[in-house]
Scaffold this motif. Structure first.
Motif, PDB file in Angstrom:
ATOM      1  N   GLN A  21      47.111 -14.606 -29.300  1.00 34.27           N
ATOM      2  CA  GLN A  21      47.942 -13.609 -29.572  1.00 34.27           C
ATOM      3  C   GLN A  21      47.280 -12.136 -29.562  1.00 34.27           C
ATOM      4  N   GLU A  45      53.455 -12.114 -28.377  1.00 36.61           N
ATOM      5  CA  GLU A  45      53.930 -13.324 -29.145  1.00 36.61           C
ATOM      6  C   GLU A  45      52.577 -14.190 -28.929  1.00 36.61           C
ATOM      7  N   ARG A  46      52.282 -15.093 -29.793  1.00 34.46           N
ATOM      8  CA  ARG A  46      51.300 -16.192 -29.401  1.00 34.46           C
ATOM      9  C   ARG A  46      51.700 -16.972 -28.106  1.00 34.46           C
ATOM     10  N   GLU A  47      50.512 -16.999 -27.645  1.00 37.56           N
ATOM     11  CA  GLU A  47      50.881 -17.969 -26.268  1.00 37.56           C
ATOM     12  C   GLU A  47      49.786 -19.033 -25.911  1.00 37.56           C
ATOM     13  N   PHE A 102      45.428 -21.360 -28.159  1.00 40.49           N
ATOM     14  CA  PHE A 102      46.397 -20.382 -28.193  1.00 40.49           C
ATOM     15  C   PHE A 102      46.020 -19.100 -28.206  1.00 40.49           C
ATOM     16  N   SER A 115      46.907 -22.923 -18.720  1.00 36.61           N
ATOM     17  CA  SER A 115      48.230 -22.231 -18.707  1.00 36.61           C
ATOM     18  C   SER A 115      48.588 -21.325 -17.432  1.00 36.61           C
TER      19      SER A 115
END
Length: 120
Positions: free
Chosen positions: A38, A43-45, A36, A59
């Motif tokens: 950020q 926001e964390r993605e 992930f 993703s």
């Protein structure tokens, strides 16, 4: 499971970087692994994950074709190979252990992040 990410740093746009995440414990192969990120103020993605069997998922269209995730169960390590880096890839990158579900990655453990800064 304890996770330790490494490999971050300051690079220029267009450069490549490989992040690594070392996991403790003898059950690494039983977990799906993910990365992930950020970015500042965001926001964390989710970036990418790899299932226990090695199935990978990337993703967003923004990183497809540039980022690759892999794992080495013998070394309890997961990697994120990043190429053609862009300024917008600047973020703290976190590795995680959990489950690769059909529609999402379910995190069970977080590692500390590693900062990637891409300059123009």
């Amino acid at each position: 499971v304890q996770l330790q990410a490494s490999g971050g740093g300051l690079v220029q746009a267009g450069d490549s970087l490989r992040l690594s995440c070392a996991a403790s414990g003898r059950t690494f192969s039983s977990y799906g692994m993910a990365w992930f990120r950020q970015a500042p103020g965001a926001e964390r993605e989710f970036v990418a994950d790899i299932s226990r069997s090695g199935f990978t998922r990337i993703s967003a269209d923004s990183v497809k074709g540039r980022f690759t995730i892999s794992r080495d169960n013998a070394k309890n390590t997961v990697h994120l190979q990043m190429s053609s880096l862009k300024v917008e890839d600047t973020a703290v990158y976190y590795c995680a252990a959990g489950k690769s579900l059909m529609s999402r990655f379910e995190v069970e453990y977080w590692g500390r992040g590693t900062l990637v800064t891409v300059s123009s």
